[in-house]
Design a protein around this motif. Sequence first.
Motif, PDB file in Angstrom:
ATOM      1  N   ASP A 153      33.554  34.855  43.829  1.00 27.04           N
ATOM      2  CA  ASP A 153      34.801  35.521  43.467  1.00 27.04           C
ATOM      3  C   ASP A 153      35.955  34.883  44.233  1.00 27.04           C
ATOM      4  OD1 ASP A 153      33.276  37.236  41.950  1.00 27.04           O
ATOM      5  OD2 ASP A 153      33.502  38.969  43.292  1.00 27.04           O
ATOM      6  N   TYR A 154      37.041  34.590  43.529  1.00 27.72           N
ATOM      7  CA  TYR A 154      38.252  33.986  44.094  1.00 27.72           C
ATOM      8  C   TYR A 154      38.005  32.584  44.662  1.00 27.72           C
ATOM      9  CZ  TYR A 154      39.762  38.829  43.720  1.00 27.72           C
ATOM     10  OH  TYR A 154      40.052  40.088  43.247  1.00 27.72           O
TER      11      TYR A 154
ATOM     12  N   LYS B 148      35.069  36.338  39.871  1.00 24.31           N
ATOM     13  CA  LYS B 148      36.364  36.941  39.523  1.00 24.31           C
ATOM     14  C   LYS B 148      37.514  36.071  40.025  1.00 24.31           C
ATOM     15  CE  LYS B 148      37.162  41.246  40.189  1.00 24.31           C
ATOM     16  NZ  LYS B 148      37.279  42.595  40.794  1.00 24.31           N
ATOM     17  N   TRP B 149      38.432  35.761  39.117  1.00 21.76           N
ATOM     18  CA  TRP B 149      39.661  35.030  39.411  1.00 21.76           C
ATOM     19  C   TRP B 149      39.404  33.710  40.130  1.00 21.76           C
ATOM     20  CZ3 TRP B 149      43.520  36.557  36.554  1.00 21.76           C
ATOM     21  CH2 TRP B 149      43.566  37.891  36.136  1.00 21.76           C
ATOM     22  N   SER B 150      38.216  33.158  39.941  1.00 26.92           N
ATOM     23  CA  SER B 150      37.912  31.844  40.506  1.00 26.92           C
ATOM     24  C   SER B 150      38.582  30.756  39.672  1.00 26.92           C
ATOM     25  CB  SER B 150      36.400  31.623  40.555  1.00 26.92           C
ATOM     26  OG  SER B 150      35.845  31.638  39.241  1.00 26.92           O
TER      27      SER B 150
ATOM     28  N   LYS C 111      37.437  28.429  44.717  1.00 25.21           N
ATOM     29  CA  LYS C 111      38.116  27.281  44.109  1.00 25.21           C
ATOM     30  C   LYS C 111      37.200  26.074  44.265  1.00 25.21           C
ATOM     31  CE  LYS C 111      42.144  26.652  45.800  1.00 25.21           C
ATOM     32  NZ  LYS C 111      43.444  26.227  46.371  1.00 25.21           N
TER      33      LYS C 111
ATOM     34  N   SER D 298      39.755  29.035  48.707  1.00 24.14           N
ATOM     35  CA  SER D 298      39.929  30.279  47.953  1.00 24.14           C
ATOM     36  C   SER D 298      41.312  30.316  47.320  1.00 24.14           C
ATOM     37  CB  SER D 298      39.748  31.481  48.897  1.00 24.14           C
ATOM     38  OG  SER D 298      40.121  32.684  48.253  1.00 24.14           O
ATOM     39  N   VAL D 299      41.420  31.018  46.198  1.00 24.51           N
ATOM     40  CA  VAL D 299      42.728  31.172  45.559  1.00 24.51           C
ATOM     41  C   VAL D 299      43.554  32.271  46.216  1.00 24.51           C
ATOM     42  CG1 VAL D 299      41.874  30.328  43.345  1.00 24.51           C
ATOM     43  CG2 VAL D 299      41.836  32.781  43.814  1.00 24.51           C
ATOM     44  N   ARG D 300      42.947  33.036  47.097  1.00 28.91           N
ATOM     45  CA  ARG D 300      43.685  34.101  47.761  1.00 28.91           C
ATOM     46  C   ARG D 300      44.639  33.516  48.793  1.00 28.91           C
ATOM     47  NH1 ARG D 300      39.327  39.050  48.709  1.00 28.91           N
ATOM     48  NH2 ARG D 300      39.808  40.082  46.759  1.00 28.91           N
TER      49      ARG D 300
ATOM     50  N   ASN E  78      48.007  34.599  37.994  1.00 29.97           N
ATOM     51  CA  ASN E  78      46.655  35.141  38.111  1.00 29.97           C
ATOM     52  C   ASN E  78      46.691  36.619  38.473  1.00 29.97           C
ATOM     53  OD1 ASN E  78      47.429  35.030  40.807  1.00 29.97           O
ATOM     54  ND2 ASN E  78      46.130  33.278  41.284  1.00 29.97           N
ATOM     55  N   PHE E  79      45.747  37.063  39.301  1.00 31.64           N
ATOM     56  CA  PHE E  79      45.634  38.485  39.630  1.00 31.64           C
ATOM     57  C   PHE E  79      46.886  39.036  40.292  1.00 31.64           C
ATOM     58  CE2 PHE E  79      43.845  35.835  42.921  1.00 31.64           C
ATOM     59  CZ  PHE E  79      44.389  36.317  44.094  1.00 31.64           C
ATOM     60  N   ASN E  80      47.690  38.176  40.889  1.00 32.51           N
ATOM     61  CA  ASN E  80      48.926  38.645  41.519  1.00 32.51           C
ATOM     62  C   ASN E  80      49.989  39.052  40.502  1.00 32.51           C
ATOM     63  OD1 ASN E  80      48.228  38.237  44.324  1.00 32.51           O
ATOM     64  ND2 ASN E  80      48.316  36.040  43.917  1.00 32.51           N
TER      65      ASN E  80
END
Length: 218
Positions: free
Chosen positions: A202-203, A186-188, A205, A216-218, A79-81
């Motif tokens: 955003d982010y 975003k990036w959910s 789950k 959260s995906v963070r 993902n964003f990482n």
Amino acid sequence: MKKLIIIGGFGNGTVAQSTVNDINERSKEWELLGFLNDREDGPINGSPVLGKIDKETAAKYLEDENVYFLYTLISVKLNFNFIHKLTDLEIPNERFATLIHPTAVVSKNAKIGFGVSIQPFVSVGPNVSIGNHVQIYAQSLIGHGSTLEDYSYVANNACIGADVVLKEGAYLGTNATTLEFVSLGKWSVSGIGSVIIRDVDDYGKVVGNPAKSIGSVR
């Protein structure tokens, strides 16, 4: 024929490879040169690995103006990482190929960006806007007026209602369904079989019917 290099390998990359083969059975459009891959050295389903995923290798092939790329390393885990793997290559947008499977039904009034992959039996409605590096997998439906921003991902059999927005990198899982007019942040990540009746942060789950936040995906 235009020449194509797939950035990736087994998994999403080989799905794209299969779509190239199906396109070429209808009309010879692409010469698949091979893959860029950091893990595999030997052939991938008969196509060679041309080198690692790095700026130097990409630059060598960019010298041929007839070479195009498709980036397939986007998923729940990638993902964003990991998006820097793409941006670090510094490949111009116009040098990314868009692949549309011959069985897909795409409205003439839809707008499609660079590096998009649309797989078998997908339906894309009128006035849909699809950004760059978006992957849409088999038998999914994109309702009219919807927007899929860059890097968003629609897994197989997902159903997107009318006027829905998938923000940058949003992931919609297999068999998931959205109500019309909702927004996926975003990036959910919206999990397998989710029924999404309200906006996703955003982010965020979410999973379930109706979809509920599980973190959260963070």
